[in-house]
Design an enzyme around this catalytic site. Structure first.
Site, PDB file in Angstrom:
ATOM      1  N   LYS A 100       2.979 -15.422   2.083  1.00  0.00           N
ATOM      2  CA  LYS A 100       3.173 -16.132   0.812  1.00  0.00           C
ATOM      3  C   LYS A 100       4.674 -16.407   0.707  1.00  0.00           C
ATOM      4  CE  LYS A 100       1.703 -17.754  -3.149  1.00  0.00           C
ATOM      5  NZ  LYS A 100       0.831 -18.939  -3.277  1.00  0.00           N
ATOM      6  N   ASP A 153      -6.427  -7.006   3.955  1.00  0.00           N
ATOM      7  CA  ASP A 153      -7.545  -6.328   3.290  1.00  0.00           C
ATOM      8  C   ASP A 153      -8.465  -7.361   2.651  1.00  0.00           C
ATOM      9  OD1 ASP A 153      -9.030  -4.153   2.121  1.00  0.00           O
ATOM     10  OD2 ASP A 153      -8.053  -4.626   0.218  1.00  0.00           O
ATOM     11  N   ASP A 170     -12.366  -8.987   4.138  1.00  0.00           N
ATOM     12  CA  ASP A 170     -13.624  -8.953   3.375  1.00  0.00           C
ATOM     13  C   ASP A 170     -14.207 -10.357   3.267  1.00  0.00           C
ATOM     14  OD1 ASP A 170     -13.431  -6.198   2.808  1.00  0.00           O
ATOM     15  OD2 ASP A 170     -14.140  -6.481   0.756  1.00  0.00           O
ATOM     16  N   TYR A 199       0.823  -1.212   0.000  1.00  0.00           N
ATOM     17  CA  TYR A 199       0.000   0.000   0.000  1.00  0.00           C
ATOM     18  C   TYR A 199       0.858   1.263   0.000  1.00  0.00           C
ATOM     19  CZ  TYR A 199      -4.684  -1.916   0.759  1.00  0.00           C
ATOM     20  OH  TYR A 199      -5.895  -2.536   0.612  1.00  0.00           O
ATOM     21  N   ASP A 209      -3.115 -18.222  -0.024  1.00  0.00           N
ATOM     22  CA  ASP A 209      -4.112 -18.883  -0.889  1.00  0.00           C
ATOM     23  C   ASP A 209      -4.826 -19.991  -0.121  1.00  0.00           C
ATOM     24  OD1 ASP A 209      -1.663 -20.211  -0.816  1.00  0.00           O
ATOM     25  OD2 ASP A 209      -1.719 -20.853  -2.915  1.00  0.00           O
TER      26      ASP A 209
HETATM   27  C1  IPM Z   1     -10.385  -1.184   3.857  1.00  0.00           C
HETATM   28  C2  IPM Z   1     -10.631  -0.539   2.519  1.00  0.00           C
HETATM   29  C3  IPM Z   1      -9.468   0.399   2.201  1.00  0.00           C
HETATM   30  C4  IPM Z   1      -8.212  -0.443   2.159  1.00  0.00           C
HETATM   31  C5  IPM Z   1      -9.644   1.204   0.902  1.00  0.00           C
HETATM   32  C6  IPM Z   1     -10.900   2.040   0.925  1.00  0.00           C
HETATM   33  C7  IPM Z   1      -8.455   2.057   0.608  1.00  0.00           C
HETATM   34  O1  IPM Z   1     -10.803  -1.516   1.543  1.00  0.00           O
HETATM   35  O2  IPM Z   1     -10.271  -0.443   4.857  1.00  0.00           O
HETATM   36  O3  IPM Z   1     -10.356  -2.406   3.923  1.00  0.00           O
HETATM   37  O4  IPM Z   1      -7.901  -1.049   1.131  1.00  0.00           O
HETATM   38  O5  IPM Z   1      -7.516  -0.496   3.182  1.00  0.00           O
HETATM   39 MG    MG Z   2     -10.906  -3.488   2.303  1.00  0.00          MG
END
Ligand code: IPM
Ligand code: MG
Length: 360
Positions: free
Chosen positions: A192, A248, A252, A141, A224
């Site tokens: 990884k 990240d 999710d 990042y 993975d």
């Molecule tokens: C998160 C989001 C952010 C990230 C984006 C909005 C930059 O996806 O907080 O998970 O990738 O960190």
């Molecule tokens: Mg995110």
């Protein structure tokens, strides 16, 4: 002494979910005499519209001065074509980095009432309680060089860099081990290392830190495989520590185990537990302004704030209980709706949590 909270609603559904979280925070503030004072600011697209940049220096100064930050979400189509150096997301990355918020805690907890809302079988997810510890201020990042260039043959080429220093790995590993100690003494480090140089160092340093935590059972998993195991048998995990990008993605994924990303709060902490608190979901421009968003992830982020930044575990638990009570009442926003439940909008859900908290 009053303590200050900077509130940054951001974009899209941000202002709607923050409005509900602020109702809950205001009530907790008076009910438990927390002595908190709220101040407002802009981040992301809202800041671009007002200040021309996604994080104004004055807002950053305010963020440094306060005791905690509550954030909604940033980004939206309106700013998609803007110069990449001032995209809304840049503001979010800058505030994380400038405040040194390297430790991102993302708990994925399945409320038993929502077992039906998960796309996985109830027996796979029931009782699920995972904590993802994501490194937040390093890795790909932030790594340089990063650029898009034109090659001699006219072809475009883009590249990013994934750097991790030993000290960056060590401090996030320690957070992972400390969290594991507070829970079930099990830590899985995800990397990884079969491919990436940075992951090989990650694994080595995590092994070194492990020597100080003989009571914690450490395992390593390739990312993975971890992505696959999360949907195959998620309850094998307790605390997961991983880098910025993997964290990240995996958070999710983990959110869907709990029914909806609309349920996932987060805390981003610096070395002294100063923190920024935000839902894991984004600004959801497609449903913005319609009162459809689930405010519970943001409300639960308030609970994390009270616990980690203000050491108010009683008030934090009360908010969690109020959320659980509202789910018991059968109230559901669209994202967690299932048969026989009552569908409500953002404000109605927030008001219900306030009412439940009042009763406690
Ligand atoms: C998160 C989001 C952010 C990230 C984006 C909005 C930059 O996806 O907080 O998970 O990738 O960190
Ligand atoms: Mg995110």
């Amino acid at each position: 002494m009053t303590k200050k909270v900077l509130v940054l609603p951001g974009d899209g559904i941000g202002p709607e979910i923050i409005a509900e979280a602020v109702k809950v925070l205001n009530l907790a503030n008076s009910k438990y005499n927390l002595g908190l004072e709220l101040v407002d600011g802009e981040l992301g697209g809202a800041a671009i519209d007002k200040h021309g940049v996604p994080l104004a220096d004055s807002t950053l100064a305010l963020a440094r001065e306060v005791d905690a930050v509550l954030l909604g979400a940033v980004g939206g189509p309106k700013w998609d074509t803007i110069d990449k150096s001032i995209r809304p997301e840049r503001g979010l990355l800058k505030i994380r980095s400038e405040l040194g918020l390297f430790a991102n805690l993302r708990p994925a907890i399945l409320y038993p009432q929502l077992a039906d809302a998960s796309s996985l079988k109830p027996e796979v997810v029931s009782g699920l309680d995972i904590l993802i510890v994501r490194e937040l201020t390093g890795g790909i990042y932030f790594g340089t060089p990063r650029d898009t260039i034109i090659l001699d043959n006219g072809e475009r080429k883009a590249f990013d860099t994934l750097p991790y220093s030993e000290s960056e790995i060590r401090r996030i590993a320690k957070v992972g081990f400390d969290m594991a100690r507070l829970r079930n003494q099990k830590l899985c480090s995800v990397d990884k290392a079969n491919v990436l140089e940075s992951s090989r160092l990650w694994r080595e340093v995590v092994e070194e830190v492990a020597k100080d935590y003989p009571d914690v059972e450490l395992s390593h998993m390739y990312v993975d495989n971890a992505a696959m195991q999360l949907v195959r048998a998620p309850k094998q995990f307790d605390v997961v520590v991983t880098d910025n990008l993997f964290g990240d993605i995996l958070s999710d994924e983990a959110s869907m185990l709990t029914g909806s990303i609309g349920m996932l709060p987060s805390a981003s902490l610096d070395a002294n537990n100063k923190g920024m608190y935000e839902p894991c979901h984004g600004s959801a421009p497609d449903i913005a302004g319609q009162g459809l968003a689930n405010p519970l992830a943001t409300i639960l982020s308030v609970s994390m704030m009270l616990r980690y930044s203000f050491d108010q575990s009683q008030a934090a638990e009360a908010i969690e209980k109020a959320v659980s009570d509202v789910l018991d009442q059968g109230l559901r926003t669209g994202d967690i709706m299932s048969a026989g439940m009552r569908k409500v909008g953002t404000a109605e859900m927030g008001d219900a949590v306030v009412a439940a908290l009042e009763k406690l």
